[in-house]
Design a protein around this motif. Sequence first.
Motif, mmCIF file in Angstrom:
data_model
loop_
_atom_site.group_PDB
_atom_site.id
_atom_site.type_symbol
_atom_site.label_atom_id
_atom_site.label_comp_id
_atom_site.label_asym_id
_atom_site.label_seq_id
_atom_site.Cartn_x
_atom_site.Cartn_y
_atom_site.Cartn_z
ATOM 1 N N SER C 157 40.266 2.348 3.631
ATOM 2 C CA SER C 157 40.386 2.826 3.003
ATOM 3 C C SER C 157 41.161 4.139 3.258
ATOM 4 O O SER C 157 41.509 3.651 4.596
ATOM 5 N N GLY C 158 41.104 4.583 2.630
ATOM 6 C CA GLY C 158 42.533 6.322 3.125
ATOM 7 C C GLY C 158 42.454 6.510 4.360
ATOM 8 O O GLY C 158 42.638 7.213 5.217
ATOM 9 N N GLY C 159 41.121 7.370 4.050
ATOM 10 C CA GLY C 159 40.176 7.628 5.146
ATOM 11 C C GLY C 159 40.739 7.046 6.667
ATOM 12 O O GLY C 159 40.938 7.569 8.073
ATOM 13 N N GLN C 160 40.018 6.303 6.700
ATOM 14 C CA GLN C 160 39.646 4.740 7.578
ATOM 15 C C GLN C 160 41.423 4.835 8.447
ATOM 16 O O GLN C 160 41.529 4.881 9.991
ATOM 17 N N ARG C 161 41.995 4.692 7.421
ATOM 18 C CA ARG C 161 43.553 4.725 7.831
ATOM 19 C C ARG C 161 44.167 6.031 8.971
ATOM 20 O O ARG C 161 44.576 6.039 9.922
ATOM 21 N N GLN C 162 43.375 6.756 8.743
ATOM 22 C CA GLN C 162 44.550 8.172 8.582
ATOM 23 C C GLN C 162 43.656 8.275 9.974
ATOM 24 O O GLN C 162 44.101 8.543 11.253
ATOM 25 N N ARG C 163 42.196 7.509 10.068
ATOM 26 C CA ARG C 163 41.662 7.153 11.998
ATOM 27 C C ARG C 163 42.170 6.040 12.834
ATOM 28 O O ARG C 163 41.988 7.094 13.833
ATOM 29 N N VAL C 164 42.200 5.423 11.929
ATOM 30 C CA VAL C 164 43.607 4.717 12.727
ATOM 31 C C VAL C 164 44.690 5.637 13.243
ATOM 32 O O VAL C 164 45.127 5.245 14.633
ATOM 33 N N GLY C 165 45.682 6.216 12.323
ATOM 34 C CA GLY C 165 46.341 7.022 12.981
ATOM 35 C C GLY C 165 46.490 7.709 14.233
ATOM 36 O O GLY C 165 46.981 7.810 15.093
ATOM 37 N N ILE C 166 45.259 8.117 14.144
ATOM 38 C CA ILE C 166 44.978 9.567 14.888
ATOM 39 C C ILE C 166 44.223 8.438 16.537
ATOM 40 O O ILE C 166 44.576 9.381 17.391
ATOM 41 N N ALA C 167 43.574 7.299 15.860
ATOM 42 C CA ALA C 167 43.711 6.734 17.639
ATOM 43 C C ALA C 167 44.702 6.517 18.163
ATOM 44 O O ALA C 167 44.702 6.655 18.942
ATOM 45 N N ARG C 168 45.658 5.943 17.748
ATOM 46 C CA ARG C 168 47.033 5.965 17.889
ATOM 47 C C ARG C 168 47.456 6.514 18.571
ATOM 48 O O ARG C 168 48.195 6.576 19.604
ATOM 49 N N ALA C 169 47.427 7.720 17.832
ATOM 50 C CA ALA C 169 48.159 8.873 18.541
ATOM 51 C C ALA C 169 47.436 9.504 19.831
ATOM 52 O O ALA C 169 48.349 10.117 20.996
ATOM 53 N N LEU C 170 46.261 9.285 19.844
ATOM 54 C CA LEU C 170 45.034 9.789 21.569
ATOM 55 C C LEU C 170 45.450 8.519 22.276
ATOM 56 O O LEU C 170 44.323 9.184 23.593
ATOM 57 N N ALA C 171 46.207 7.762 22.490
ATOM 58 C CA ALA C 171 46.165 6.624 23.138
ATOM 59 C C ALA C 171 45.835 7.218 24.121
ATOM 60 O O ALA C 171 46.057 7.017 25.012
ATOM 61 N N VAL C 190 37.039 13.089 1.283
ATOM 62 C CA VAL C 190 37.410 12.471 2.619
ATOM 63 C C VAL C 190 38.073 13.324 3.673
ATOM 64 O O VAL C 190 38.334 13.293 4.715
ATOM 65 N N GLN C 191 38.715 14.346 2.696
ATOM 66 C CA GLN C 191 39.915 15.225 3.532
ATOM 67 C C GLN C 191 38.728 16.006 4.357
ATOM 68 O O GLN C 191 39.043 15.909 5.861
ATOM 69 N N GLY C 192 37.414 16.385 3.764
ATOM 70 C CA GLY C 192 36.630 17.669 5.037
ATOM 71 C C GLY C 192 36.569 16.344 6.378
ATOM 72 O O GLY C 192 36.344 17.006 7.099
ATOM 73 N N GLN C 193 35.858 15.092 6.028
ATOM 74 C CA GLN C 193 35.448 13.979 7.184
ATOM 75 C C GLN C 193 36.838 14.123 8.193
ATOM 76 O O GLN C 193 36.791 14.278 9.999
ATOM 77 N N VAL C 194 38.211 13.940 8.359
ATOM 78 C CA VAL C 194 39.206 14.024 8.571
ATOM 79 C C VAL C 194 39.491 15.436 9.311
ATOM 80 O O VAL C 194 40.092 15.535 11.204
ATOM 81 N N ILE C 195 39.136 16.091 8.770
ATOM 82 C CA ILE C 195 39.397 17.650 9.336
ATOM 83 C C ILE C 195 37.791 18.096 10.821
ATOM 84 O O ILE C 195 38.772 18.257 11.581
ATOM 85 N N ASN C 196 37.125 17.990 9.817
ATOM 86 C CA ASN C 196 35.903 17.760 11.392
ATOM 87 C C ASN C 196 35.976 17.176 12.552
ATOM 88 O O ASN C 196 35.647 17.672 13.639
ATOM 89 N N LEU C 197 36.560 15.775 12.378
ATOM 90 C CA LEU C 197 36.860 15.047 13.444
ATOM 91 C C LEU C 197 38.081 15.417 14.208
ATOM 92 O O LEU C 197 38.005 15.181 15.714
#
Lengths: 295, 368, 386
Positions: C157-171, C190-197
């Motif tokens: 989903s969109g939120g999960q994809r954004q998490r993938v993008g964050i994981a890539r940035a953190l590598a 879903v915005q809130g979940q990503v902001i909290n992350l």
Amino acid sequence: MNDVGLVSAAWRTLRRRPDVIVAALIVLFFAVMAAFPRLFTATSPRTCAIREARLDPQGWGAAHPLGTDALGCDVLATLVAGVRPSLLLAFVVVGASLLIGVTLGLLAGYYLGWADYLISRTIEVFLVVPLLLAALLLLSLFKNVDLGAGTFDVILLPAVVLILFNWMGYARYVRASVLEAKNLDYVTAARSLGASDLRIMFRHVLPNAIGPVTALIPTSIAAVIGTEAVLSFLGIGVRPPATSWGIQISQGSEWVLGGAPHILIAPLVCLIAAVLSLVVLGDALRDALDPRLTA
Amino acid sequence: MSAVTNPGTRQASDAGAGGPLLEVTDLAVEFRTPDGVVRAVDGLSYRVEAGRTLAIVGESGSGKSVSSLAVLGLLPDTARVTRGSVRLAGTDLLTLSRKAHRARCGDQVAMVFQDALAALNPVHTVGYQLTEALRARQGLSRGDARRRAVELLDLVKVPNAKARVKEYPHQFSGGMRQRVMIASALAMDPDVLIADEPTTALDVTVQAQVLRLLAEIQAERQMGLVLITHDLGVVAGVADDVTVMYAGRAVEQAPVAPTYTTPAHPYTRALLRSIPSASGTGRLPVIPGRPPSPAAMPSGCPFHPRCDAVRDICRTEVPPLATPAEGRTSACHFAEDIMAGHDPAPDAAAADAPAPNDGPNNGGGDHE
Amino acid sequence: MSDGVLEVRELVKHYPVRSGLLRRSTGAVKAVDGVSLTLERGKTLGLVGESGSGKSTLARVLVGIEKPTSGAVLVDGEDVARLSRAGRKQLRRDVQMVFQDPYTSLNPRMSVSEIVGEPFAIHGIDPAGGRRAAVGELLELVGLDPDHANRYPHQFSGGQRQRVGIARALALRPKILVCDEPVSALDVSVQGQVINLLEDLQAELGLSYLFVAHDLGVVRHIAHDVAVMYLGRIVEQGPEAEVYDGAQHPYTQALLSAVPVPDPSVRLVEASTSEAGSASSSGVGGAAIVLEGDPPSPVDPPSGCPFHTRCWLAPTLPEAQPDPIPSYPLTDRADAGLRLVPTACETDGPALVPRPEAGSGGAPGGASHVVACHFARELAAPRVEA
């Protein structure tokens, strides 16, 4: 190991489509015919009796199952003899022009600037020069050169001419889709990670830009086989005594209304069957290799 | 401005007998997909009244856009309305042929889309597009059409309208393009305007201009406005009534003010809480998980896997739309509890005797 | 200034506009026009502005996708431009980017493990325990199931994809994440979940964020300091609370008041007042300040203060008198003569200066509150966020 997963998934998808299996069988059939012509006919395409010209098809088991052509040569035998040069020429031409076109299109679209300027103008020049004119020029250049009679040798001249005038389409398509793909965020992401141009081109841009080009391949195979027939009039087609489907189609077309349509129909059916099969196969392959379409 | 539930407020005279301009009842829309039939909208009802703004709020996939396409007869071929009616001035549009449906809508219901650049044809001038329908239906001459186009652009406050009718969509900025879209929707003088995320692609300062413009035009013409959006701020700022959609259903319908102060559905409550606010500096309260895929709808209440007040009954029984208070509807078994600001009684207690709040309305009484 | 992990000095990014047969440079899009800012270590600097304000261009310059026309970018005190090639590559690892659209920022033909592992491949790094394990750890860090590493982006989903993008940035274990509208393409829930992350990651890894967004509510929640951009320049900058509650620049004030507030008692559209002029006496009626028109083109920004063409405050000032001898022909603009603004606004670009009225100094160690306006003042009764 991931690639293995993708390939086996691709195979699973392919298997579910009967049209793909039929297409694969047809392509396989022609491949076998090209490799082992003797399996299909015992008659030599060169034993022609002029008094037996334009016989109607006699059915399987008779002397001339598909009849004879205008010179009395067995149609089945010439058909079988034409498979190898025709298909080989088609694959060589399409393969080489694909390689040239994709490389140049990728360079032009990715770097733009002077590379693009140079490549785009070259494309235009080649598009403007008439194919036949260039073919005649080449003909005169190689007039007195003996090229030999091997399978590759007989198609060498038409292959060179056709490659020279076939790559531009691919280059243009690739350039256009590279222009589109290279501005997507994942390309920017790779760049911000410090990826090299080569990596960006081959990992990110090309796999997502090649789609429209693969759709062109089957039809351009048909076009190559057809154009070869035209070249053969000029003497730079497949070299006689070798024959090809293109030559047969162009000869046969003279007799469609002269009471012997089978001379045209036989090679034409083979060409259409081969091209349609390639279209289906190419389509299925593209679907199967796209992760988005494999659930 | 106190929210008024009386539908008779500022009723337009030509709406006929004071009824709603547009009434959608029990609408259900299904899509054929490779994975089977999927229900995108399930039992949606709403009324649009003259001079009032109804906001339909939902996340992507909640069915908010699909339902308005159904109202306008613009559903794609893979979709089908399986149930319900859409009454426009007394006629059920869904009984009409597709062509007749669109023709009726063309006169009385107009739509404004989110992406004005995609909705406008790049090869025609703005003036041409504004009057295309007018010329086709009313046979306006070129000169009259040009004059009408200028009027329309003036109406939506595009500066220098006379010169700008000759320009093409790409020569307009995003906000101006949206104004052109609104002008073209107003060309046939509709009774109802459906605006699907009309300001989502715009900057906030431009968004404010466009929303204000919509409100002014609406007040002036006593139009009914349906505003489809995901932005609860926009809803609070411009709407009179709100319908909150989740997974193809309306989960809460009410006037805006009480919905924000005392939400009657846990989803609405959670949405309002998850908006970043000035005071909250710690973790943002979030709704866990994500909206369900229409192909894999949970049993019982579609929101129960994400609900923070879930009880046993929610997992098995689909809550009907109940009326926990005057003018409020909520599809929650425990709407009164949620409205009162506390969580429903725990299940153990509920097992012994029905919770006191299960009695009064016909909605919650189906234990056992 | 003590602990700035990222410092930008007088950064300028102009894109040449070419036209004509000879492709002569006939002008420039002044996307970023002299921006200076400091990102404190472990803090979040919110960068807000409308489209065309140059905020995304600034972000792209900072992660090295674009080269600045002039000015300096300092990471940990080191000037990026002065570094060797190898040094720059190292520096790229320190500054990573999270993109806006999770649907276009992941290559659809690569599996999640290839995407998240790509930074290792590019930099030829073999993390302890192998790349596979490292990718698994990263996925876990952003709240994804490591067992899903072989899936493709479209399966998320969109939120999960954004998490993938964050994981890539953190590598590559960066110090700074430049987040370009990281939640604006996501659903509200879903915005809130990503902001909290993002906030959790900041606390856990000590990251510093440059958070570019147009959503002022989100920025207010996540940012410690805020910079407001307009037409390539910063018009107001300071600690979050001071900028939001004591905005001094008329643009910031208009921006804040245009944000729809999820409170039905604050109506965005009150039928009575409609003109920006009458709304300038704001606060009183609680009506929003509505700016006229769109932001001007960055190719040809207005002279003087870039905001003076849309400013709601300037025409109301006593200084806004008709100039007996105009410094330039009034016919230059279509609306010339209709709008009167103080001459200073039209001729002098205001500098970013601390305003004495501001709660002087701000929090210790925090940036001070600076405003680029000749006539900066707080609204009588600031109507910002209920």
